[in-house]
Design a protein around this motif. Structure first.
Motif, PDB file in Angstrom:
ATOM      1  N   ARG A 141     -24.796  -3.170  34.072  1.00  0.00           N
ATOM      2  CA  ARG A 141     -25.127  -2.005  34.894  1.00  0.00           C
ATOM      3  C   ARG A 141     -23.899  -1.334  35.504  1.00  0.00           C
ATOM      4  NH1 ARG A 141     -30.084  -2.965  38.866  1.00  0.00           N
ATOM      5  NH2 ARG A 141     -29.727  -0.719  39.042  1.00  0.00           N
ATOM      6  N   GLY A 142     -22.717  -1.886  35.313  1.00  0.00           N
ATOM      7  CA  GLY A 142     -21.529  -1.330  35.951  1.00  0.00           C
ATOM      8  C   GLY A 142     -20.979  -0.082  35.306  1.00  0.00           C
ATOM      9  N   GLY A 143     -21.452   0.258  34.113  1.00  0.00           N
ATOM     10  CA  GLY A 143     -20.927   1.435  33.423  1.00  0.00           C
ATOM     11  C   GLY A 143     -20.956   1.233  31.927  1.00  0.00           C
ATOM     12  N   THR A 144     -20.380   2.199  31.213  1.00  0.00           N
ATOM     13  CA  THR A 144     -20.426   2.159  29.753  1.00  0.00           C
ATOM     14  C   THR A 144     -19.697   0.948  29.199  1.00  0.00           C
ATOM     15  OG1 THR A 144     -20.572   4.569  29.651  1.00  0.00           O
ATOM     16  CG2 THR A 144     -19.851   3.424  27.671  1.00  0.00           C
ATOM     17  N   LEU A 145     -18.478   0.705  29.691  1.00  0.00           N
ATOM     18  CA  LEU A 145     -17.705  -0.427  29.193  1.00  0.00           C
ATOM     19  C   LEU A 145     -18.419  -1.745  29.486  1.00  0.00           C
ATOM     20  CD1 LEU A 145     -15.177  -1.540  27.873  1.00  0.00           C
ATOM     21  CD2 LEU A 145     -14.030  -1.459  30.107  1.00  0.00           C
ATOM     22  N   ALA A 146     -18.982  -1.855  30.677  1.00  0.00           N
ATOM     23  CA  ALA A 146     -19.716  -3.075  31.028  1.00  0.00           C
ATOM     24  C   ALA A 146     -20.916  -3.269  30.113  1.00  0.00           C
ATOM     25  CB  ALA A 146     -20.153  -3.024  32.487  1.00  0.00           C
ATOM     26  N   ARG A 236     -30.021   4.713  31.164  1.00  0.00           N
ATOM     27  CA  ARG A 236     -29.718   3.476  30.433  1.00  0.00           C
ATOM     28  C   ARG A 236     -30.957   2.616  30.251  1.00  0.00           C
ATOM     29  NH1 ARG A 236     -24.840   3.357  34.112  1.00  0.00           N
ATOM     30  NH2 ARG A 236     -23.147   4.278  32.888  1.00  0.00           N
ATOM     31  N   ILE A 237     -31.806   2.567  31.284  1.00  0.00           N
ATOM     32  CA  ILE A 237     -33.042   1.793  31.175  1.00  0.00           C
ATOM     33  C   ILE A 237     -33.933   2.369  30.074  1.00  0.00           C
ATOM     34  CG2 ILE A 237     -35.201   1.210  32.349  1.00  0.00           C
ATOM     35  CD1 ILE A 237     -33.638   1.010  34.937  1.00  0.00           C
ATOM     36  N   LEU A 238     -34.088   3.694  30.062  1.00  0.00           N
ATOM     37  CA  LEU A 238     -34.921   4.328  29.043  1.00  0.00           C
ATOM     38  C   LEU A 238     -34.350   4.100  27.643  1.00  0.00           C
ATOM     39  CD1 LEU A 238     -35.865   7.746  30.710  1.00  0.00           C
ATOM     40  CD2 LEU A 238     -37.335   5.756  30.345  1.00  0.00           C
ATOM     41  N   ALA A 239     -33.018   4.211  27.524  1.00  0.00           N
ATOM     42  CA  ALA A 239     -32.394   4.021  26.219  1.00  0.00           C
ATOM     43  C   ALA A 239     -32.563   2.584  25.732  1.00  0.00           C
ATOM     44  CB  ALA A 239     -30.918   4.384  26.284  1.00  0.00           C
TER      45      ALA A 239
END
Length: 333
Positions: A141-146, A236-239
């Motif tokens: 949840r910290g971002g794209t890289l995470a 992000r959850i939906l994806a």
């Protein structure tokens, strides 16, 4: 001086649809069983039970429909993930969804559930895919890289469990069954597999289809997307939920199929102006067409036993992957 005549540009979605219809037609009329198209058509129109009708309606038609569902799910999932993560190499396996589905299916084979209830394999595969996606989101949840790192970790963990299941297989036959399933195939699939996987694939596709505006905003960067009203966590959850349902159900029904989710969006993107929202529908259609073509190849390539679909898609996709890597090296500073 007369100006040159400009021909109207054909929408990429229409081109993809025509390719898909052609591939579907070929899939219905070509196979390892040598039945002429004339026999198939006359058998279909006949009210009596006959070989042509049996081959077309019970063997080839469900196989073609399942290929369309699976290919569309993988192509659309790859397009959404590449836009969401802004990573041209993203595909469903990157977030551990495919590995989770494979692990769930292998568990059903390991404990003998597949013999008692044949549909337990795709059902547990679907549960494994959604569970793997949930773990990826919880730690990423910290971002794209995470998110990418968490997906890689989950994929590695699921792969370790798969190797452990093969290592401690209760019998050589069970190990063989697990290995064969992991190679991916559309053979011996029936209407029951479509009825089980279809609703989940459909639900996942509907979720992913709503993300066009979000992906367009994310193309400007996460900060700019937030300023435009995009909720990153919700997106992000939906994806992840959409990919888990669509790609997870697809993998649980036919096994591990690689490269379709990676290749399909790249075939489309140059023709739609690199706009993420315009990539979604053509990617789904081309993904379905690619998988149909690969499935026809598994039936037509002369081998003693049918070539597994996952093997052929890897052979088809690996050269494209190398070309993509070389292209990225040329255009990168």
């Amino acid at each position: 001086m007369t100006r040159p005549r400009r021909f109207p540009r054909i929408p990429m979605a229409l081109v993809a649809l025509l390719v898909l219809l052609l591939a579907a037609t070929v899939s219905l009329f070509l196979g390892r069983v040598n039945v002429s198209p004339d026999v198939l058509l006359r058998g279909l129109l006949s009210p009596d039970v006959n070989l042509g009708k049996l081959v077309l309606l019970e063997l080839r038609l469900p196989r073609a429909i399942l290929a369309i569902l699976v290919g569309a799910a993988l192509g659309l999932s790859g397009a959404v993930l590449q836009g969401l993560l802004r990573n041209p190499l993203a595909e469903p396996g990157l977030l551990g969804v495919s590995s989770g589905a494979a692990l769930g299916a292998v568990i059903s084979i390991y404990f003998g559930l597949a013999k008692v209830v044949p549909l337990s394999t795709p059902l547990l595969g679907l549960i494994g895919a959604v569970g793997a996606g949930a773990i990826t989101f919880a730690f990423g949840r910290g971002g794209t890289l995470a998110m990418i790192l968490a997906g890689s970790a989950v994929s590695g963990l699921m792969g370790a469990f798969l190797a452990m299941a093969l290592n401690f297989a209760p019998s050589p036959y069970a190990a063989y069954e697990m290995s064969i399933w992991m190679l991916g195939s559309l053979s011996e699939r029936s209407w029951d597999h479509i009825l089980l996987a279809g609703p989940f694939v459909g639900a996942g596709v509907l979720l992913l289809a709503t993300m066009g505006r979000t992906l367009d905003a994310l193309a400007l960067g996460e900060a700019q997307a937030q300023s435009l009203g995009v909720n990153l966590d919700r997106s992000r959850i939906l994806a992840l939920l959409g990919v888990g349902l669509a790609a997870g159900a697809a993998t649980s029904a036919v096994g591990s199929i690689g490269f379709i989710g990676l290749v399909a969006p790249h075939l489309v993107r140059p023709f739609v102006g690199y706009q993420p929202s315009r990539t979604l529908l053509p990617s789904a259609l081309f993904g379905a067409a690619l998988l149909l073509v690969a499935d026809v190849g598994t039936r037509l390539i002369p081998t003693t036993s049918e070539l597994r679909l996952g093997v052929l898609t890897s052979l088809m996709g690996a050269p494209f992957f190398f070309w993509l890597v070389l292209r990225l090296k040329r255009v990168s500073p």
